[in-house]
Design a protein around this motif. Structure first.
Motif, PDB file in Angstrom:
ATOM      1  N   ASP A 163      44.294  45.313  44.732  1.00 43.53           N
ATOM      2  CA  ASP A 163      43.340  45.498  43.814  1.00 43.53           C
ATOM      3  C   ASP A 163      42.494  44.303  43.466  1.00 43.53           C
ATOM      4  OD1 ASP A 163      43.327  48.517  43.561  1.00 43.53           O
ATOM      5  OD2 ASP A 163      45.200  48.188  42.460  1.00 43.53           O
ATOM      6  N   ARG A 164      41.353  44.299  43.375  1.00 44.46           N
ATOM      7  CA  ARG A 164      40.463  43.074  42.960  1.00 44.46           C
ATOM      8  C   ARG A 164      39.014  43.643  42.496  1.00 44.46           C
ATOM      9  NH1 ARG A 164      39.309  38.833  47.416  1.00 44.46           N
ATOM     10  NH2 ARG A 164      37.570  40.133  47.871  1.00 44.46           N
ATOM     11  N   THR A 165      38.608  43.409  41.195  1.00 44.08           N
ATOM     12  CA  THR A 165      37.459  44.035  40.761  1.00 44.08           C
ATOM     13  C   THR A 165      36.377  42.948  40.514  1.00 44.08           C
ATOM     14  OG1 THR A 165      38.054  43.591  38.388  1.00 44.08           O
ATOM     15  CG2 THR A 165      38.843  45.511  39.496  1.00 44.08           C
ATOM     16  N   GLN A 166      36.715  41.668  40.592  1.00 43.93           N
ATOM     17  CA  GLN A 166      35.717  40.720  40.585  1.00 43.93           C
ATOM     18  C   GLN A 166      36.181  39.452  41.208  1.00 43.93           C
ATOM     19  OE1 GLN A 166      35.832  40.483  36.260  1.00 43.93           O
ATOM     20  NE2 GLN A 166      37.415  38.780  36.520  1.00 43.93           N
ATOM     21  N   THR A 167      35.163  38.574  41.487  1.00 50.01           N
ATOM     22  CA  THR A 167      35.402  37.316  42.433  1.00 50.01           C
ATOM     23  C   THR A 167      34.532  36.028  41.727  1.00 50.01           C
ATOM     24  OG1 THR A 167      33.505  37.535  44.010  1.00 50.01           O
ATOM     25  CG2 THR A 167      35.888  38.573  44.413  1.00 50.01           C
ATOM     26  N   ASN A 226      45.131  35.123  38.839  1.00 47.50           N
ATOM     27  CA  ASN A 226      43.738  35.159  38.206  1.00 47.50           C
ATOM     28  C   ASN A 226      43.493  33.635  38.971  1.00 47.50           C
ATOM     29  OD1 ASN A 226      43.603  37.537  37.045  1.00 47.50           O
ATOM     30  ND2 ASN A 226      44.046  36.711  35.144  1.00 47.50           N
ATOM     31  N   CYS A 256      38.729  35.510  39.766  1.00 42.66           N
ATOM     32  CA  CYS A 256      39.062  36.549  40.748  1.00 42.66           C
ATOM     33  C   CYS A 256      40.418  37.066  40.381  1.00 42.66           C
ATOM     34  CB  CYS A 256      39.178  35.997  42.144  1.00 42.66           C
ATOM     35  SG  CYS A 256      37.964  34.892  42.988  1.00 42.66           S
ATOM     36  N   ASP A 257      40.351  38.301  40.174  1.00 41.77           N
ATOM     37  CA  ASP A 257      41.492  39.118  39.377  1.00 41.77           C
ATOM     38  C   ASP A 257      42.456  39.881  40.568  1.00 41.77           C
ATOM     39  OD1 ASP A 257      39.470  40.998  39.840  1.00 41.77           O
ATOM     40  OD2 ASP A 257      40.006  42.348  38.244  1.00 41.77           O
ATOM     41  N   ASP A 297      51.328  48.850  33.709  1.00 40.08           N
ATOM     42  CA  ASP A 297      50.543  48.386  34.622  1.00 40.08           C
ATOM     43  C   ASP A 297      51.030  48.841  35.933  1.00 40.08           C
ATOM     44  OD1 ASP A 297      48.757  47.032  33.050  1.00 40.08           O
ATOM     45  OD2 ASP A 297      49.912  45.272  33.237  1.00 40.08           O
ATOM     46  N   ARG A 347      45.692  41.520  42.033  1.00 39.17           N
ATOM     47  CA  ARG A 347      46.682  42.539  41.818  1.00 39.17           C
ATOM     48  C   ARG A 347      47.307  43.039  42.839  1.00 39.17           C
ATOM     49  NH1 ARG A 347      44.954  39.807  38.273  1.00 39.17           N
ATOM     50  NH2 ARG A 347      44.497  40.244  36.087  1.00 39.17           N
TER      51      ARG A 347
END
Length: 228
Positions: A203-207, A165, A215-216, A158, A218
Motif C-alpha cells: 500500500d502506498r498513498t503518496q510519493t 517512510n 513515500c509511505d 493497523d 506499507r
C-alpha cells in the motif's frame, strides 16, 4: 560517453548488462505494438548505449553495506529505456506501461518458489531488524545521493506488517541531477508488481516524486486468490 563507472558497479556490470538484454527481449513486442518502434535492433543498440551512460552516472551509496545499492542496480536501467523512448516521441504513459509490464514479466520469469521465498524473507523478523538498522544508518546521510528513510512499526488495528517512510529518495535526486524528472512516475510504478510477485501486498498513498514529504510504503503478506 564521458565519465567513469564506480568500481562497485563495474564489478556488477556484466550481470547488469545481461539483465538489460533480457529486459529488452521481454519488452520488444510491446515496443513494436504500443510504441510503434519496429526496428528492434536499432532500439536495442540505443538503449544499451544509453545504459552505458547511466552506469557512469550511478551514485555510490555504500555498495553491499547498503540495501539501496540493489535498488539502483535493478531500476536505473528503466531510465535508459525511458530516455531512448522519449527521444522517439513515445508518450510518457506508454513508457510507464511498457516498463511496468516488462518488470512484472522479469519477476514472473523466476521460479515461483524462489520469488515467494524472497518475499517471506523480506517480511521476516530478521529482515525487519535489519531494516531498522539500515534506516537508522540512512539518517546519518553518509552518502548525499542515497535514500533516507525510517522504519514504521504497526500500531493497534493497523493492517500492515511494517512500513517504511522514505523522506529522501535517491532516484528523485538522480532524476533532478540528470533531467529525468518526467520518468519518475514510471519508476515509482514498478514497485507494486515487484512486491506482488514475491507474495507481498504494497500500500502506498503518496510519493516524494509526487510532491509529498515522504513515500509511505506499507507491507503485508499477499493473500492468495482462493479461486485459482
Amino acid at each position: 560517453m564521458t565519465g567513469t563507472i564506480h568500481p562497485f558497479y563495474e564489478s556488477h556490470r556484466d550481470a547488469m548488462e545481461a539483465a538489460m538484454r533480457q529486459r529488452l527481449d521481454l519488452a520488444e513486442p510491446m515496443l513494436r505494438e504500443r510504441a510503434g518502434l519496429h526496428d528492434g535492433d536499432r532500439i536495442r543498440r540505443e538503449v544499451m548505449d544509453e545504459f552505458a551512460v547511466v552506469l557512469t552516472q550511478l551514485p555510490y551509496v555504500g555498495g553491499t553495506a547498503s540495501r539501496m545499492s540493489d535498488f539502483f542496480m535493478r531500476l536505473m536501467g528503466f531510465v535508459a529505456i525511458g530516455r531512448v523512448l522519449r527521444r522517439h516521441g513515445v508518450p510518457l504513459p506508454v513508457i510507464g506501461d511498457i516498463g511496468r509490464e516488462t518488470y512484472k514479466a522479469e519477476w514472473l520469469a523466476l521460479p515461483a518458489e524462489a520469488r515467494l521465498a524472497a518475499g517471506r524473507r523480506f517480511l521476516s523478523p530478521e529482515n525487519r531488524a535489519h531494516l531498522r538498522e539500515q534506516a537508522a544508518r540512512s539518517r546519518l546521510e553518509e552518502f548525499s545521493e542515497d535514500f533516507v528513510y525510517e522504519f514504521v512499526e504497526p500500531g493497534p488495528g493497523d493492517g500492515f506488517a511494517f512500513g517504511i517512510n522514505y523522506t529522501g529518495c535517491g532516484i528523485c535526486k538522480f532524476a533532478a541531477r540528470h533531467g529525468d524528472d518526467a520518468l519518475l512516475p514510471s519508476i515509482c510504478g514498478l514497485d507494486f508488481d515487484a512486491y506482488a510477485a514475491q507474495g507481498i501486498h504494497l500500500d502506498r498513498t503518496q510519493t516524494r516524486a509526487g510532491g509529498a514529504e515522504h513515500c509511505d510504503f506499507r507491507f503485508r503478506a499477499l493473500v492468495p486468490d482462493r479461486k485459482e
